[in-house]
Structures are given as structure tokens and as C-alpha cells.
Write an enzyme that holds these catalytic residues in place. Structure first.
Site, mmCIF file in Angstrom:
data_model
loop_
_atom_site.group_PDB
_atom_site.id
_atom_site.type_symbol
_atom_site.label_atom_id
_atom_site.label_comp_id
_atom_site.label_asym_id
_atom_site.label_seq_id
_atom_site.Cartn_x
_atom_site.Cartn_y
_atom_site.Cartn_z
ATOM 1 N N MET A 336 -8.109 1.792 -6.857
ATOM 2 C CA MET A 336 -7.187 2.903 -7.072
ATOM 3 C C MET A 336 -6.306 3.119 -8.383
ATOM 4 O O MET A 336 -6.425 4.022 -8.913
ATOM 5 C CB MET A 336 -6.493 3.236 -5.829
ATOM 6 C CG MET A 336 -7.322 3.489 -4.440
ATOM 7 S SD MET A 336 -8.495 4.855 -4.557
ATOM 8 C CE MET A 336 -7.372 6.082 -4.405
ATOM 9 N N VAL A 412 -0.999 -1.356 -4.470
ATOM 10 C CA VAL A 412 -1.229 -2.784 -4.069
ATOM 11 C C VAL A 412 -1.941 -2.964 -2.484
ATOM 12 O O VAL A 412 -2.149 -1.599 -2.116
ATOM 13 C CB VAL A 412 -0.180 -3.619 -4.087
ATOM 14 C CG1 VAL A 412 0.572 -3.443 -5.485
ATOM 15 C CG2 VAL A 412 1.078 -3.194 -2.989
ATOM 16 N N SER A 441 -2.731 4.773 2.018
ATOM 17 C CA SER A 441 -3.641 5.738 2.996
ATOM 18 C C SER A 441 -3.324 5.750 4.505
ATOM 19 O O SER A 441 -3.503 6.754 5.172
ATOM 20 C CB SER A 441 -5.062 5.319 2.744
ATOM 21 O OG SER A 441 -5.363 3.792 3.062
ATOM 22 N N HIS A 462 -0.955 10.395 -2.450
ATOM 23 C CA HIS A 462 -2.145 10.139 -1.936
ATOM 24 C C HIS A 462 -3.366 10.263 -2.881
ATOM 25 O O HIS A 462 -3.590 11.612 -2.676
ATOM 26 C CB HIS A 462 -2.140 10.176 -0.433
ATOM 27 C CG HIS A 462 -3.463 9.324 0.008
ATOM 28 N ND1 HIS A 462 -3.780 10.360 1.309
ATOM 29 C CD2 HIS A 462 -4.258 8.754 -0.040
ATOM 30 C CE1 HIS A 462 -4.956 9.591 1.613
ATOM 31 N NE2 HIS A 462 -5.135 8.663 0.707
HETATM 32 P P1 NAI Z 1 -7.744 -3.431 -4.161
HETATM 33 O O1 NAI Z 1 -7.703 -4.296 -3.331
HETATM 34 O O2 NAI Z 1 -8.860 -2.723 -4.909
HETATM 35 O O3 NAI Z 1 -6.484 -3.586 -5.166
HETATM 36 C C1 NAI Z 1 -5.315 -4.028 -4.995
HETATM 37 C C2 NAI Z 1 -4.613 -4.650 -6.202
HETATM 38 O O4 NAI Z 1 -3.432 -4.799 -6.119
HETATM 39 C C3 NAI Z 1 -5.399 -5.906 -6.734
HETATM 40 O O5 NAI Z 1 -5.939 -5.786 -7.859
HETATM 41 C C4 NAI Z 1 -4.398 -6.853 -6.417
HETATM 42 O O6 NAI Z 1 -4.547 -7.784 -7.338
HETATM 43 C C5 NAI Z 1 -3.017 -6.039 -6.596
HETATM 44 N N1 NAI Z 1 -2.030 -6.641 -6.195
HETATM 45 C C6 NAI Z 1 -1.746 -7.355 -5.100
HETATM 46 N N2 NAI Z 1 -0.418 -8.018 -5.133
HETATM 47 C C7 NAI Z 1 0.140 -7.383 -6.298
HETATM 48 C C8 NAI Z 1 1.767 -7.285 -6.838
HETATM 49 N N3 NAI Z 1 2.322 -8.173 -6.261
HETATM 50 N N4 NAI Z 1 1.615 -6.817 -7.843
HETATM 51 C C9 NAI Z 1 0.859 -6.130 -8.495
HETATM 52 N N5 NAI Z 1 -0.540 -5.913 -7.981
HETATM 53 C C10 NAI Z 1 -0.732 -6.434 -7.055
HETATM 54 O O7 NAI Z 1 -7.188 -2.026 -3.124
HETATM 55 P P2 NAI Z 1 -7.374 -0.450 -3.319
HETATM 56 O O8 NAI Z 1 -8.573 0.061 -2.741
HETATM 57 O O9 NAI Z 1 -7.193 0.126 -4.894
HETATM 58 O O10 NAI Z 1 -6.084 0.257 -2.678
HETATM 59 C C11 NAI Z 1 -4.857 0.105 -3.010
HETATM 60 C C12 NAI Z 1 -3.731 1.151 -2.097
HETATM 61 O O11 NAI Z 1 -4.303 2.421 -2.261
HETATM 62 C C13 NAI Z 1 -3.880 0.582 -0.602
HETATM 63 O O12 NAI Z 1 -2.713 1.052 -0.403
HETATM 64 C C14 NAI Z 1 -4.907 1.489 -0.154
HETATM 65 O O13 NAI Z 1 -4.594 1.970 1.081
HETATM 66 C C15 NAI Z 1 -4.754 2.905 -0.875
HETATM 67 N N6 NAI Z 1 -5.825 3.698 -1.185
HETATM 68 C C16 NAI Z 1 -7.009 3.264 -1.061
HETATM 69 C C17 NAI Z 1 -8.175 4.232 -1.091
HETATM 70 C C18 NAI Z 1 -9.668 3.677 -1.261
HETATM 71 O O14 NAI Z 1 -10.544 4.593 -1.118
HETATM 72 N N7 NAI Z 1 -9.714 2.554 -1.307
HETATM 73 C C19 NAI Z 1 -8.025 5.676 -0.964
HETATM 74 C C20 NAI Z 1 -6.414 6.063 -1.011
HETATM 75 C C21 NAI Z 1 -5.654 5.166 -0.967
#
Ligand code: NAI
Length: 729
Positions: A336, A412, A441, A462
Site C-alpha cells: 500500500m 505499516v 483497513s 483508506h
Molecule cells: P505490507 O505488509 O505489504 O507492508 C507493510 C510495510 O510496513 C512493510 O514494508 C514493513 O517493512 C513496514 N513496516 C513495518 N514496521 C515499520 C516501521 N516501524 N516503520 C516503517 N515501516 C514499517 O502491508 P500492506 O498490505 O501494504 O498494508 C499496510 C496497511 O494498509 C495495513 O494497515 C493494512 O491493513 C492496510 N490496507 C491494506 C490493503 C490491502 O489490500 N493490502 C487495503 C487497504 C488498507
């Protein structure tokens, strides 16, 4: 309104409507246009006519104010007879100059869309300024209508059925260069002066010109009955080859839910067999049928006005001065965060993309590198411009780089403690006015805001995946979120050219909560012994983009399980009591079928092969000998989502019916022909919907039970939209 001048024997009829940013077609402008046409035709000293515009664009199509009032009218306020007369009237005005005996040139200086381009098609020659930004086309089918001022008749007569089809059926818009290549523009010039000069020259050289589909019978111009359409007549073998599979293809794509496309095919098929005068009448009849039906109204209301108003910042608090996010800090460079960085930089915003290491952040930046490379290779962007976008994204592992950010977007992992930690870390670097947005989400915003030192500036922003393609941003107000933070979030969303919909805090917010009912109702039906293929097909035939099981696999079944578990922990609602809960639990805990991601879900995903429904489903949930009707399955699928949206509206999660509709179409693809979840209820009829939901509740469970307010609406004859709409929440 419309200026008239005769110069050297040529009349220039120049559109310039006062008080309108663009020239549009309405009662007044049509009357003025007709008067001017009459004047030019009656004047023996006039040997030709140029139709031009003094505004930046040529003519943009129908007047929105007129369309809006049409939507607000009771459906029976205008009779079909009246609607037919109005639509035929424009056709008759255009036909007057087409068959008026004097050469007519359309001098196209800017956008010529819909009725605007149909004015050009009725002219004998079309010259346009070669500006790549100009759009030329007939977009009516995109909002459930057909090009009703001769477009369905003249375009295929001009360039043939095959070439006309994408413009008519899909509303494809072209640049002047593309239009020249297709043969719908005759000549391109560099500027306004050259435009009029070229038009004059053509008129001088083409006295006595008539359209190829017309003939001169004893001094009167009439439509030919033997006109040969380029590429083959409708009744030639080639014509039949186009129309028959074309209709089948169309039905395969639309399942009969979109009457406009079918009406266009009918108008072309019927109209091309008769002289143009009768053909125009046929077109007006099909246009009237569409106008009187619900689909065009639904689509215009939501896809045109609903989205249009949201894009203009309708939900923005009016008393907060306009804000401008120049620097955004993005926490987390995963799927994201990477996408959010890309769309932000593309809008010219400076981005700090922060992850746990610079390497991890760089991986996120690779996403932008790839997308920009594609843009350049497709000729959509210069290498220089792409480099500039990329240079806006700074990768970092150091919170200090967030200094000076106007806005933070946190993406994150979905973990409360981690989110709290990064909130504190970021806020320590920020100015008092900076706003903190979370892309969570599922986690309620007010809860996450507890970690913030200034919850007034804390908001949910979001996005949907994939970020660069999905047009919606759901903005979530926490308990303490201020109007200022809301304004910043909306202004930012508008800057990145996405559509903002504002909702109030609640579990799953608005979109995830309603979308979840789609997959869960599908899964529930399979567990009852309804054939999975019936469920999947019914989903698509009801107008959803993909079947519920297919989408459950794509989103990931283990993710649904995690959300259910979190809900159980927070609210005490047992997974087993959630419809579909037992199935999801079994799939994750016992079968390890997580969906597409591990190639095992409701479908099987063989390497290199096409996916197919998992045969094991039949053993787990034996298919009942007697299957319900398609209509019943479709109803369960759509009613379930709609009743959830009603609850969201009544609970104040979503703030008005238009937001509910816009969000439903843009976020999870709810059947667009219905105009969205609540327009759908109006279309079914509120009383009928209540009755059917009661029946479903008795058979399938209380999740279908109508609310008291909905019963009241049914009793009072109220609707969500239109003249009988009342504030509901
Ligand atoms: P992801 O797992 O692809 O990415 C998360 C990232 O956060 C990773 O690159 C990780 O290294 C990083 N991270 C972890 N700790 C950190 C810190 N202390 N400082 C900086 N970065 C850090 O997850 P994704 O799918 O991108 O989701 C992220 C957020 O977006 C979650 O809250 C999720 O619920 C939300 N979301 C996800 C959707 C989806 O379709 N995947 C849609 C809408 C929202």
C-alpha cells in the site's frame, strides 16, 4: 447565447452561452440555434454556414441542470410522448441544416462531445484545431443513454458499423489526430484563424454538396433508400457477421443489465435499413425508452453527479480555507505504501517513503520505477518527466526525514501496537498543523487516535488496492477528528485525483463492512448446498465484477478469518455465528486453503492452467438436488449488501445516500447499472424490498431483516433519492 454574422456570403453561427463555462444543449440554446439556422437558410445571400464556438470548447453536450431536474422529477411527471417529442426536436433541427441545400462546416475549436459532436456529424465537413487535449466522442453510453441526436445513424453511415461500434457502445473519446485517422474529422489546422479560413475555403469549393446518404429529388434533399454503408450494409453477409456475434458478445459482457448498449445495437440495425429521416425517428424512440427507464437515471445520478460532486470536494468543510499538501510522509513501503507514494509523487507532491531500512523503502520505490517505465514506453510520459516524479520520492529509515511534512500516511502492518509506536515517533517530528492519516483497513480510528498527542489531527485515509488503479479514498472521521484534518485529507485526495467519500468510524468502516457481506453471503449459500457455479454466475449476472468465491480467494480467506477473529475478540461475536464463519474457519484452520495466494481456495489454481472450482467443495457441502432459481440467488447477493448499507446509513457510518452509492460502485464494484446500493433499493421499490427482505430473513436469518426506519419509509412512500427522498439518518 449564439452569435450570428454574415461575412462575404457565409454565415458564421458562433455558440457563446452567457453564464455557462461551456456551451451546452438545453431548451433555450436549441431554440436560439434553430432560429439562426432558419435565418441562414432563408437568406438568399448566404451560400454556406459555419458552426463555431467562441468558448474554449466547442459544444459539450446536454445541459447538466436539465439532466439534474430530470432526476428530481417524479418518474411519471414526463410522459413518454413528451420525452419523445423533445428528443426528436434536436434531431429535426440538425436535419434541417443537413438537408438545407447549403454546405455546412463544423469548425471544432475544442471538446466536441455527445450532442456537441452530433452537431458536427450532421454538418457536411468537419475541421478541427489539432490540439491533443481536445476530446471528440459520444460518451452517452457510459451513463446509460444513447447518442440521441443522430449519432447512432450518422456515425455508421460515415465510417461503417465496425469502426463506429467502439465509439457508440463504449463511448470511446478520441483526440483530433485519432479522429482524423478514423475519418470522422476531415481536416486539422493549427489555430482559430486557420479554422475559419479552412471552413470558408471548403464552402466556396463545395457549393451544392449533399451527404452521401442523401439525394436531390426535384430540388428537395431526401435520404436515400439505397445508401451503401462503408464496409457493408446491415443485411449484407458482412453486416450479419458483425451484428449477430456482436449481440451475443454484448449479452455475454452485460448479462442484459445495460439496456443502452442493446438499444444502440437495435437503433443501428433498424436505422440503417431505412432512409435517414425515418432512421432518426427510430433513434429518438430508442432514446426515449432509455430515458424513461431506471438505469439511465441511476447511472447519471451516481456516476455523473455523485462522483462529479465528490471530486469537486462537496464533502469539504466550507469554512476551512483551502489547504495544499506539498510534502507527505509515508510510513511503511509495503504494497500500500508503495502505491500511495507513486500516486502522490505523480501529483507533484514531495514524498518521504519510510520503512525499517532504506533497502526496504527502496523496494517500495521500485514500484514507482516500474510504473513510470511503463508510462514512458507507452508514450504517455517523457523520460524527463518520469525522472522528475521519481526524484520526488526520498527513501528513508530515519524519522527525522519526516520533518516539514504536511501530512503523514501510515501504512505499516495491521497491528495496533506497531501503529501506536510509529504514530508517536512521527508526531515528534511534525509541526502542530500536520495531519496524521492511517490507512488501516479494519482498526477503528478513534482507538488508534489514542496513541496520538493530537487526536484532532488524526484521521483515517483508506486506500484500495491496487492504489494506482482504484479511484476511491474512504476518509474516516474519528471521535475527535477536526474539520481542519478532514479538509486536509479531502484536499490531498483531490490533488491526487481520487474520489473522496467521508464516513464515520465503525468496525470495517463503510466499504469493508458492506463488501464483506457479498463474499460472506456467497460462501453461506455454498454451505447450504447451493451449487457453487450457480452462486458465482449469479454474482456476475447480478452485475458484480467477479463472483463472490472468486473475490474471496483473491482477497485471501485467511485475511477474512483474521478480521473475524479480531471482531470476536473485540465484540464477543463468535465466528461460528457469523454467516460463512464456520466455512472460513474450516478453510483456514483445517484445510489450509487461504485463497489465490497459496493456490488453494474455493478454486484450484493449477500451474500454467486456468483456475477451476475446487472439486472437494462438493464433498464438504453436498449440492442439494433441488436448486433455487437464478433470481433468488441474485436477490440474496444484492439485497444482503443493500440492507447492510441501510444499517450503515442509519447508524451514521455513511453520511448520505449519495456517498453510500458512490462508495459502493467505486470501492467494491456494486452493480453500476443500479446506481449503487441505495439506488438499487429505490429501483426495486422500498416497499417491495422490505417485503422481500422479510421473506429472506424468515428463510435465511435475521441479517436480512429490514430496519424499522426502512419499514416506515415503505409505509410513507419515501425513497432514498428523487422527489420523495427524505433525510434518513
Ligand atoms: P505490507 O505488509 O505489504 O507492508 C507493510 C510495510 O510496513 C512493510 O514494508 C514493513 O517493512 C513496514 N513496516 C513495518 N514496521 C515499520 C516501521 N516501524 N516503520 C516503517 N515501516 C514499517 O502491508 P500492506 O498490505 O501494504 O498494508 C499496510 C496497511 O494498509 C495495513 O494497515 C493494512 O491493513 C492496510 N490496507 C491494506 C490493503 C490491502 O489490500 N493490502 C487495503 C487497504 C488498507
Amino acid at each position: 447565447m449564439i452569435n450570428y454574422a454574415v461575412d462575404n456570403g457565409i454565415a458564421v453561427i458562433a455558440w457563446n452561452m452567457e453564464g455557462y463555462p461551456q456551451n451546452v444543449l438545453n431548451e433555450d440554446s436549441m431554440a436560439a440555434f434553430e432560429q439562426n439556422i432558419d435565418k441562414a437558410l432563408a437568406d438568399a445571400a448566404v451560400k454556406g454556414i459555419i458552426i463555431a464556438s467562441e468558448k474554449e470548447s466547442f459544444v459539450a453536450g446536454a445541459d447538466l441542470k436539465m439532466l439534474r431536474s430530470m432526476l428530481e422529477q417524479d418518474s411519471n411527471a414526463v410522459t413518454a410522448e413528451q420525452a419523445f417529442k423533445t428528443s426528436l426536436r434536436l434531431n429535426l433541427i440538425l436535419r434541417k441544416y443537413e438537408a438545407g441545400g447549403k454546405p455546412v462546416v463544423a469548425a471544432i475549436n475544442g471538446h466536441a462531445l455527445g450532442g456537441g459532436f452530433e452537431i458536427c456529424l450532421a454538418s457536411h465537413y468537419r475541421v478541427a484545431i489539432d490540439n491533443p487535449k481536445t476530446k471528440i466522442g459520444l460518451p452517452e453510453s457510459k451513463i446509460g443513454l444513447l447518442p440521441g441526436a443522430g449519432g447512432t445513424q450518422r456515425l455508421p453511415r460515415l465510417i461503417g458499423i465496425e469502426k463506429a461500434a467502439p465509439m457508440l457502445l463504449e463511448g470511446k473519446e478520441l483526440s483530433p489526430q485519432e479522429a482524423l485517422k478514423l475519418g470522422i474529422i476531415d481536416e486539422l489546422v493549427s489555430d482559430r484563424a486557420a479554422l475559419i479560413a479552412a471552413a470558408r475555403k471548403w464552402i466556396e469549393a463545395n457549393q451544392g454538396f449533399i451527404q452521401p446518404w442523401d439525394e436531390n429529388k426535384k430540388g428537395k434533399i431526401v435520404g436515400r433508400s439505397n445508401y451503401k454503408v462503408p464496409g457493408g450494409n446491415i443485411q449484407s453477409p458482412r453486416g450479419a457477421q458483425l451484428m449477430l456475434p456482436g449481440t451475443a458478445l454484448l449479452m455475454g459482457k452485460t448479462y442484459g443489465n445495460y439496456p443502452a448498449q442493446l438499444a444502440i445495437m437495435k437503433a443501428v440495425y433498424e436505422g440503417l435499413q431505412v432512409p435517414i429521416e425515418l432512421a432518426l425517428e427510430i433513434e429518438s424512440r430508442h432514446f426515449t425508452t432509455l430515458l424513461m427507464g431506471p438505469v439511465a437515471k441511476n447511472m447519471i445520478r451516481t456516476l455523473f453527479f455523485g462522483i462529479g460532486d465528490a471530486n469537486k470536494g462537496e464533502a469539504r468543510p466550507k469554512d476551512v480555507p483551502k489547504t495544499d499538501t506539498k510534502k507527505v510522509g509515508i510510513l511503511g513501503a509495503g504494497m500500500m505504501g508503495a502505491g500511495i507514494a507513486y500516486v502522490s509523487a505523480l501529483a507533484g507532491i514531495e514524498v518521504v517513503l519510510k520503512d525499517v531500512s532504506v533497502e526496504a523503502a527502496e523496494k517500495g520505490k521500485d514500484y514507482s520505477r516500474e510504473l513510470l517505465k511503463k508510462r514512458v514506453s507507452r508514450g504517455k510520459m517523457t523520460q524527463e518527466a518520469a525522472d522528475q516524479v521519481l526524484a520526488l520520492i526520498k527513501t528513508s529509515a530515519d524519522a527525522a526525514d519526516l520533518k516539514g511534512s504536511d501530512l503523514i500516511i501510515e501504512a505499516v502492518f495491521e497491528n495496533r501496537e506497531l501503529k501506536a509506536a510509529v504514530t508517536k515517533e512521527a508526531e515528534a517530528q511534525l509541526a502542530e498543523t500536520a495531519v496524521f492519516g492511517s490507512n488501516t483497513s479494519t482498526l477503528p480510528i478513534s482507538g488508534l487516535a489514542e496513541a496520538s498527542a493530537r487526536p484532532k489531527n488524526f484521521i483515517g485515509i483508506h486506500f484500495f488496492s491496487p492504489v494506482d488503479k482504484m479511484p476511491l479514498v474512504e476518509i474516516i472521521m474519528g471521535k475527535e477528528t477536526s474539520d481542519y484534518a478532514l479538509a486536509v485529507a479531502i484536499d490531498y485526495t483531490m490533488k491526487i485525483r481520487k474520489t473522496p467519500v467521508v464516513v464515520n468510524d465503525s468496525r470495517g468502516f463503510y466499504t469493508s463492512r458492506c463488501f464483506g457481506t457479498y463474499t460472506s453471503e456467497g460462501i453461506e449459500m455454498v454451505s447450504e448446498g447451493i451449487h457453487p457455479q450457480l452462486v458465482e454466475s449469479a454474482g456476475k449476472m447480478a452485475g458484480m465484477p467477479v463472483g463472490p468465491l472468486d473475490v474471496a480467494d483473491a482477497v485471501a480467506i485467511d485475511l477474512a478469518y483474521k478480521v473475524m477473529k479480531q471482531t470476536e475478540a473485540d465484540t464477543g461475536e463468535k465466528i461460528e455465528n457469523i454467516p460463512s464463519g464456520k466455512v472460513v474457519k474450516k478453510f483456514v484452520e483445517e484445510l489450509e486453503r487461504f485463497g489465490k495466494k497459496n493456490k488453494k481456495g474455493f478454486y484450484e489454481y493449477p500451474d500454467g492452467g486456468k483456475k477451476f472450482l475446487w472439486p472437494g467443495l462438493a464433498e464438504l457441502y453436498p449440492v442439494k438436488a433441488e436448486q433455487p432459481s437464478l433470481e433468488y440467488v441474485k436477490r440474496r447477493i444484492l439485497h444482503r449488501q443493500a440492507i447492510e448499507a441501510v444499517r450503515c446509513l442509519e447508524e451514521g457510518v455513511v453520511r448520505n445516500p449519495t456517498d453510500a452509492d458512490v462508495g459502493s460502485i467505486l470501492a467494491w464494484g456494486f452493480a453500476p447499472y443500479t446506481g449503487g446500493v441505495l439506488s438499487y433499493i429505490d429501483m426495486v421499490g422500498v416497499a417491495q424490498f422490505v417485503k422481500e427482505c422479510d421473506e429472506l430473513a424468515d428463510q435465511c436469518g435475521e441479517r436480512f431483516r429490514p430496519t424499522e426506519r426502512l419499514r416506515e419509509m415503505a409505509k410513507n412512500g419515501e425513497t432514498f433519492h428523487g422527489s420523495k427522498a427524505k433525510a434518513v439518518a
